[in-house]
Motif scaffolding. Sequence first.
Motif, short mmCIF file in Angstrom:
data_model
loop_
_atom_site.label_atom_id
_atom_site.label_comp_id
_atom_site.label_asym_id
_atom_site.label_seq_id
_atom_site.Cartn_x
_atom_site.Cartn_y
_atom_site.Cartn_z
N LYS A 172 0.84 -1.21 0.00
CA LYS A 172 0.00 0.00 0.00
C LYS A 172 0.87 1.25 0.00
CE LYS A 172 -3.94 -2.24 2.01
NZ LYS A 172 -4.65 -2.65 3.17
N TRP A 228 1.17 4.30 -2.95
CA TRP A 228 1.15 5.75 -2.73
C TRP A 228 2.39 6.41 -3.32
CZ3 TRP A 228 -2.88 8.55 -1.75
CH2 TRP A 228 -3.97 7.99 -1.11
N THR A 229 3.52 5.69 -3.35
CA THR A 229 4.72 6.28 -3.96
C THR A 229 4.54 6.48 -5.46
OG1 THR A 229 5.86 4.16 -4.27
CG2 THR A 229 6.27 5.33 -2.19
N LEU A 243 1.68 7.35 -6.89
CA LEU A 243 0.92 8.60 -7.00
C LEU A 243 1.81 9.80 -6.72
CD1 LEU A 243 -1.74 10.15 -7.34
CD2 LEU A 243 -2.15 9.78 -4.88
#
Length: 179
Positions: A20, A24-25, A27
């Motif tokens: 998860k 996010w990295t 994005l």
Amino acid sequence: MSALLFLARLIDRISSLLGKLAAWTVLAAALISAGNAFVRYGFDISSNGWLEIQWYLFAATVMLGAPIVLNLNEHVRVDILYGRLKPRGQVMVDIFGIVVFLLPVMGMLAWLSWPLFLKMYLTHEMSGNAGGLIRWPAMLLLPVGFAMMFIQGLAELVKRIAYLSGHLQMSFQYEKPLQ
């Protein structure tokens, strides 16, 4: 065996959390990349630091995301023979691959990358580019990522041995444990 399966599920949860974070990295890297391009072409301002942080985020995506890919059995595999095997044969191939290839290689890479990280951390090595970033955070991703792949490999090995010994049922569309 139940203690090992509990530990394997705990490792799966850690890999899931890292996965998860890796998502996010992606994005963050995309937003930074778009912002950097906008500022560079719109205002003629550029920074090597912004380019390097994108590389760091890509490294985080790969190194932190790899264990969950292994856990979900979505890793690259040459499926010429594997797809024709029965579930028990697939598990045997998986065990062979984990023991002979995955664990030794990930263990060696974690071991070899640790001194490189330590050297960069202790010397506060900086990028050679003007405005570049300190390098140790990106380098830390290597031993952490390889160690997590090693640990996730151990969890996968436990689950496959548990299947062969009758302690775990598995669905063989992707060898994911049944809930």
